[in-house]
Design a protein around this motif. Structure first.
Motif, PDB file in Angstrom:
ATOM      1  N   TYR A 164       0.790  -1.220  -0.069  1.00 56.79           N
ATOM      2  CA  TYR A 164       0.033  -0.091   0.069  1.00 56.79           C
ATOM      3  C   TYR A 164       0.679   1.215   0.077  1.00 56.79           C
ATOM      4  O   TYR A 164       0.450   2.356  -0.364  1.00 56.79           O
ATOM      5  CB  TYR A 164      -0.735   0.039   1.445  1.00 56.79           C
ATOM      6  CG  TYR A 164      -1.785   1.161   1.221  1.00 56.79           C
ATOM      7  CD1 TYR A 164      -2.879   1.356   0.622  1.00 56.79           C
ATOM      8  CD2 TYR A 164      -1.532   2.166   2.407  1.00 56.79           C
ATOM      9  CE1 TYR A 164      -3.551   2.576   0.769  1.00 56.79           C
ATOM     10  CE2 TYR A 164      -2.163   3.434   2.580  1.00 56.79           C
ATOM     11  CZ  TYR A 164      -3.347   3.539   1.675  1.00 56.79           C
ATOM     12  OH  TYR A 164      -4.251   4.626   1.868  1.00 56.79           O
ATOM     13  N   ILE A 165       2.083   1.235   0.522  1.00 56.93           N
ATOM     14  CA  ILE A 165       3.140   2.167   0.537  1.00 56.93           C
ATOM     15  C   ILE A 165       3.313   2.944  -1.055  1.00 56.93           C
ATOM     16  O   ILE A 165       3.448   3.934  -1.224  1.00 56.93           O
ATOM     17  CB  ILE A 165       4.476   2.039   1.177  1.00 56.93           C
ATOM     18  CG1 ILE A 165       3.991   1.868   2.870  1.00 56.93           C
ATOM     19  CG2 ILE A 165       5.480   2.652   0.948  1.00 56.93           C
ATOM     20  CD1 ILE A 165       5.401   1.559   3.515  1.00 56.93           C
ATOM     21  N   LEU A 166       3.781   1.974  -1.872  1.00 51.49           N
ATOM     22  CA  LEU A 166       3.770   2.151  -3.293  1.00 51.49           C
ATOM     23  C   LEU A 166       2.593   2.701  -3.921  1.00 51.49           C
ATOM     24  O   LEU A 166       2.740   3.877  -4.719  1.00 51.49           O
ATOM     25  CB  LEU A 166       4.352   0.922  -3.977  1.00 51.49           C
ATOM     26  CG  LEU A 166       4.421   1.113  -5.393  1.00 51.49           C
ATOM     27  CD1 LEU A 166       5.728   2.014  -5.478  1.00 51.49           C
ATOM     28  CD2 LEU A 166       4.671  -0.412  -6.342  1.00 51.49           C
ATOM     29  N   LEU A 167       1.494   2.314  -3.746  1.00 48.25           N
ATOM     30  CA  LEU A 167       0.335   2.857  -3.980  1.00 48.25           C
ATOM     31  C   LEU A 167       0.000   4.256  -3.678  1.00 48.25           C
ATOM     32  O   LEU A 167      -0.351   5.099  -4.376  1.00 48.25           O
ATOM     33  CB  LEU A 167      -0.984   1.732  -4.028  1.00 48.25           C
ATOM     34  CG  LEU A 167      -0.889   0.403  -4.665  1.00 48.25           C
ATOM     35  CD1 LEU A 167      -1.706  -0.511  -4.084  1.00 48.25           C
ATOM     36  CD2 LEU A 167      -0.655   0.315  -5.984  1.00 48.25           C
ATOM     37  N   ILE A 168      -0.258   4.274  -2.366  1.00 49.52           N
ATOM     38  CA  ILE A 168      -0.614   5.585  -1.726  1.00 49.52           C
ATOM     39  C   ILE A 168       0.409   6.664  -2.078  1.00 49.52           C
ATOM     40  O   ILE A 168       0.133   7.899  -2.250  1.00 49.52           O
ATOM     41  CB  ILE A 168      -0.817   5.430  -0.032  1.00 49.52           C
ATOM     42  CG1 ILE A 168      -1.743   6.539   0.084  1.00 49.52           C
ATOM     43  CG2 ILE A 168       0.448   5.367   0.528  1.00 49.52           C
ATOM     44  CD1 ILE A 168      -2.924   6.882  -0.540  1.00 49.52           C
ATOM     45  N   GLY A 169       1.952   6.355  -1.968  1.00 51.02           N
ATOM     46  CA  GLY A 169       2.835   7.233  -2.589  1.00 51.02           C
ATOM     47  C   GLY A 169       2.653   7.802  -3.763  1.00 51.02           C
ATOM     48  O   GLY A 169       2.795   9.041  -4.093  1.00 51.02           O
ATOM     49  N   LEU A 170       2.559   7.039  -4.794  1.00 56.91           N
ATOM     50  CA  LEU A 170       2.263   7.352  -6.143  1.00 56.91           C
ATOM     51  C   LEU A 170       0.962   8.201  -6.352  1.00 56.91           C
ATOM     52  O   LEU A 170       1.091   9.304  -7.154  1.00 56.91           O
ATOM     53  CB  LEU A 170       2.383   6.170  -7.157  1.00 56.91           C
ATOM     54  CG  LEU A 170       3.581   5.474  -7.214  1.00 56.91           C
ATOM     55  CD1 LEU A 170       3.307   4.007  -8.196  1.00 56.91           C
ATOM     56  CD2 LEU A 170       4.693   6.425  -7.835  1.00 56.91           C
ATOM     57  N   THR A 171       0.290   7.807  -5.481  1.00 50.63           N
ATOM     58  CA  THR A 171      -1.197   8.605  -5.412  1.00 50.63           C
ATOM     59  C   THR A 171      -0.983  10.034  -4.961  1.00 50.63           C
ATOM     60  O   THR A 171      -1.497  11.061  -5.500  1.00 50.63           O
ATOM     61  CB  THR A 171      -2.273   8.096  -4.785  1.00 50.63           C
ATOM     62  OG1 THR A 171      -2.624   6.784  -5.306  1.00 50.63           O
ATOM     63  CG2 THR A 171      -3.526   8.668  -4.514  1.00 50.63           C
ATOM     64  N   ALA A 172      -0.223   9.992  -4.026  1.00 47.12           N
ATOM     65  CA  ALA A 172      -0.096  11.473  -3.146  1.00 47.12           C
ATOM     66  C   ALA A 172       0.864  12.408  -4.152  1.00 47.12           C
ATOM     67  O   ALA A 172       0.428  13.564  -4.323  1.00 47.12           O
ATOM     68  CB  ALA A 172       0.576  11.156  -1.791  1.00 47.12           C
ATOM     69  N   TYR A 173       1.778  11.789  -4.796  1.00 47.10           N
ATOM     70  CA  TYR A 173       2.441  12.607  -5.889  1.00 47.10           C
ATOM     71  C   TYR A 173       1.585  13.095  -6.831  1.00 47.10           C
ATOM     72  O   TYR A 173       1.451  14.358  -7.449  1.00 47.10           O
ATOM     73  CB  TYR A 173       3.676  11.843  -6.342  1.00 47.10           C
ATOM     74  CG  TYR A 173       4.451  12.604  -7.240  1.00 47.10           C
ATOM     75  CD1 TYR A 173       5.364  13.357  -7.018  1.00 47.10           C
ATOM     76  CD2 TYR A 173       4.031  12.357  -8.625  1.00 47.10           C
ATOM     77  CE1 TYR A 173       6.084  14.069  -7.998  1.00 47.10           C
ATOM     78  CE2 TYR A 173       4.851  12.934  -9.611  1.00 47.10           C
ATOM     79  CZ  TYR A 173       5.804  13.781  -9.225  1.00 47.10           C
ATOM     80  OH  TYR A 173       6.528  14.630 -10.036  1.00 47.10           O
ATOM     81  N   SER A 174       0.479  12.102  -7.467  1.00 48.17           N
ATOM     82  CA  SER A 174      -0.194  12.719  -8.432  1.00 48.17           C
ATOM     83  C   SER A 174      -1.195  13.710  -8.119  1.00 48.17           C
ATOM     84  O   SER A 174      -1.392  14.573  -8.856  1.00 48.17           O
ATOM     85  CB  SER A 174      -1.108  11.449  -8.843  1.00 48.17           C
ATOM     86  OG  SER A 174      -0.349  10.451  -9.467  1.00 48.17           O
ATOM     87  N   ILE A 175      -1.646  13.691  -6.660  1.00 46.23           N
ATOM     88  CA  ILE A 175      -2.513  14.720  -6.144  1.00 46.23           C
ATOM     89  C   ILE A 175      -1.705  16.118  -6.120  1.00 46.23           C
ATOM     90  O   ILE A 175      -2.274  17.176  -6.459  1.00 46.23           O
ATOM     91  CB  ILE A 175      -2.885  14.253  -4.875  1.00 46.23           C
ATOM     92  CG1 ILE A 175      -4.068  12.897  -4.896  1.00 46.23           C
ATOM     93  CG2 ILE A 175      -3.610  15.433  -4.143  1.00 46.23           C
ATOM     94  CD1 ILE A 175      -4.431  12.538  -3.607  1.00 46.23           C
ATOM     95  N   LEU A 217      -5.532  -2.937   0.025  1.00 46.67           N
ATOM     96  CA  LEU A 217      -4.920  -2.923  -1.121  1.00 46.67           C
ATOM     97  C   LEU A 217      -5.728  -2.427  -2.256  1.00 46.67           C
ATOM     98  O   LEU A 217      -5.356  -1.846  -3.011  1.00 46.67           O
ATOM     99  CB  LEU A 217      -4.245  -4.407  -1.107  1.00 46.67           C
ATOM    100  CG  LEU A 217      -3.086  -4.746  -0.194  1.00 46.67           C
ATOM    101  CD1 LEU A 217      -2.595  -6.200  -0.474  1.00 46.67           C
ATOM    102  CD2 LEU A 217      -1.806  -4.002  -0.459  1.00 46.67           C
ATOM    103  N   VAL A 218      -6.808  -3.157  -2.337  1.00 47.03           N
ATOM    104  CA  VAL A 218      -7.864  -2.770  -3.516  1.00 47.03           C
ATOM    105  C   VAL A 218      -8.046  -1.422  -3.500  1.00 47.03           C
ATOM    106  O   VAL A 218      -8.115  -0.661  -4.555  1.00 47.03           O
ATOM    107  CB  VAL A 218      -9.062  -3.696  -3.389  1.00 47.03           C
ATOM    108  CG1 VAL A 218     -10.116  -3.081  -4.339  1.00 47.03           C
ATOM    109  CG2 VAL A 218      -8.787  -5.169  -3.490  1.00 47.03           C
ATOM    110  N   GLY A 219      -8.507  -0.780  -2.170  1.00 45.92           N
ATOM    111  CA  GLY A 219      -8.474   0.655  -1.730  1.00 45.92           C
ATOM    112  C   GLY A 219      -7.412   1.770  -2.580  1.00 45.92           C
ATOM    113  O   GLY A 219      -7.668   2.592  -3.365  1.00 45.92           O
TER     114      GLY A 219
END
Length: 549
Positions: A164-175, A217-219
């Motif tokens: 989830y760290i990888l997913l949320i890190g890329l999400t936060a950068y996109s934001i 993970l799905v979230g």
């Protein structure tokens, strides 16, 4: 409701400053952007509350609830590092300089470089985190070692959730990239998907860790997936590169490094509570989960209002700081602080007075027994003392970030952490769980006032005397509200049903809200006078209209 509240605060500012039309345009833009973020955050917080309610009813404050709190808290550390930390402090101010003129091509080249750098770093962190999960759990929750089953469950859940760290890190950068372009809607609503996913999977799987892990993970996948089409529509095009020597990447790194330490320190404050809360032989059973549920309620008004306003205000401050005249910057900061105090001070008092009925009404049931209610209510009461400081601190930090000073907030955060550790060590023996929450509040309040004083020293002109006078009036009105809330609560209007519990909770809230407004009138708080005129349309506004965002 939240969008209208923020826009109302803008109208107040407009009414009191009719002759400053240029400044009003930026504040209206801030209000509109904060309204979008706040509305989305409201939806997310409501869903987050439903998520926490489901977890509380299924697991109480015992084994699986505590395992999930630890396992989910570790990757969420990086969410703050890359999201509210690095993105706000380093990426947004630098990216904002490339959103004007003919710099769009350079903007997207820099955005792609940042994505590549982040992808490498996050992938490495994810791999190391999975390998060293047992060490991390020992570090964050040393008290779990006394219960082998609890320790092993937490380690297993941590390993499953770590990607989830990888997913949320890329999400936060996109934001962060989209926020630099003043696009807030999709990024703001994305966290709702995480909460929906956890709720659905938790209810499907029931007791156990499979549902919680799958939901996280799905979230995380869903949050990232909704950002990608918007990024590409705006002009982003991802491609792999190893050319990391761009001068702005180095500049971002210099800005990011102190902020990373600052965010780590801020998160360590929360981890300190978790570490001490895991010591069952001192603070009692369920300390980790009780602190988590109570702090989540504190995050409700913070996320809806403070985070929304600070996220929306930073791009504007970053632009205003480029002007030789800092007047607009100071006025925007003052606008933000007054807005936060107007909401957060009465919220602090309200949470303190109504802590037990709030927990009883919202959480009681299933495995969330009377002991769980009392432990969580104690945490909520003492966390609430520092609520206004948590919110106002975010606005003050934005002032430093706009000035590209990430070192000062780091130093102050380090001091607050040291104070928190000392107070935790002292207060947990006589006050148990309550002492941990009180220590966090005291350290937060001290940190806020130090940071505010340093910002005043750095830019001048904030007029702290007027701000303190305003604080005093709002505080007195909030105290009067709290007294009435407590009196109505003691009337004992209660029925042993869900509707009866709701009535028992809403009556003091409504009564206190009315008294708060009345006392603001008596103390001549300008915001409330403007509210009265705004509601009844008895006041006039300037003829010029600002363009929409």
């Amino acid at each position: 409701i939240n969008s209208q509240l923020i826009l109302f605060l803008y109208h107040i500012y407009k009414f009191m400053s009719m002759n400053k039309s240029a400044d009003l345009c930026s504040n209206k833009n801030i209000a509109q952007s904060a309204g979008i973020i706040g509305l989305a955050t409201l939806c997310s917080r409501i869903l987050g509350f439903v998520r926490d309610l489901a977890i509380a009813r299924l697991f109480g404050v015992y084994l699986y609830a505590q395992a999930f709190v630890i396992a989910f808290k570790i990757p969420n550390l990086l969410r703050d590092l890359v999201g509210e930390g690095a993105t706000n402090a380093a990426f947004v101010p630098v990216f904002s300089e490339y959103t004007t003129g003919n710099k769009k091509k350079e903007f997207w080249e820099l955005a792609n470089l940042g994505m590549n750098v982040l992808l490498v770093i996050l992938s490495l962190i994810t791999l190391l985190g999975i390998i060293f999960s047992p060490f991390l759990v020992r570090l964050v929750a040393p008290g779990f070692l006394a219960n082998p089953a609890q320790f092993q469950t937490t380690v297993r859940l941590t390993r499953i959730i770590f990607p989830y760290i990888l997913l949320i890190g890329l999400t936060a950068y996109s934001i962060g990239v989209l926020n630099s372009l003043r696009h807030f809607t999709i990024p703001a609503f994305a966290p709702c998907l995480l909460n929906i996913s956890i709720i659905i999977f938790a209810l499907i799987w029931g007791e156990g860790i499979k549902g919680l892990a799958s939901g996280v993970l799905v979230g995380g996948v869903l949050q990232l997936a909704v950002q990608i089409p918007v990024l590409y529509k705006k002009g982003f095009s991802f491609c792999f590169t190893n050319k990391f020597n761009h001068p702005e990447i180095k500049r971002i790194g210099k800005l990011m490094l102190p902020r990373l330490f600052s965010t780590v320190i801020y998160q360590l404050n929360n981890f300190v509570d978790t570490i001490f809360g895991s010591l069952v032989f001192i603070v009692g059973e369920g300390g980790v989960a009780a602190l988590y549920f109570s702090y989540r309620l504190i995050q409700f008004p913070l996320g809806i209002f403070s985070n929304s306003l600070s996220q929306a205000i930073l791009p504007t401050l970053s632009s205003q700081v480029l002007d030789d005249d800092r007047t607009k910057l100071k006025e925007t900061l003052s606008f933000g602080l007054r807005s936060i105090l107007f909401i957060m001070l009465p919220a602090s008092i309200g949470f303190m007075v109504l802590s037990r009925p709030i927990i009883w009404t919202l959480f009681k049931g299933g495995k969330f027994d009377v002991y769980s209610v009392q432990a969580t209510a104690n945490g909520l009461f003492f966390y609430s003392i520092g609520l206004f400081a948590y919110g106002a601190n975010k606005v003050v930090q934005c002032g430093f970030f706009a000035l590209k000073d990430t070192l000062t907030p780091t130093k102050v955060a380090g001091l607050a952490l040291a104070i928190n550790i000392i107070l935790n060590s002292v207060l947990m023996y006589p006050m148990k769980l309550s002492g941990l929450a009180l220590a966090t509040s005291i350290s937060g309040i001290i940190g806020f006032f130090i940071l505010l004083f340093l910002l005043q020293k750095k830019i001048g002109g904030l007029n702290l005397k007027a701000l303190f006078f305003y604080f005093s009036k709002i505080f007195l009105a909030s105290i009067a509200m709290g007294v009435v809330c407590a009196a109505v609560l003691d009337l004992g209007i209660y029925w042993d049903s869900f509707l009866g519990k709701v009535v028992h909770l809403l009556l003091p809230i409504a009564s206190g809200g009315i008294v708060y407004i009345i006392f603001c009138f008596i103390l001549q708080v300008k915001e409330v006078h403007s509210l009265w005129r705004w509601v009844f349309k008895e006041w006039t506004v300037s003829t010029g209209e600002c363009p929409d965002v």
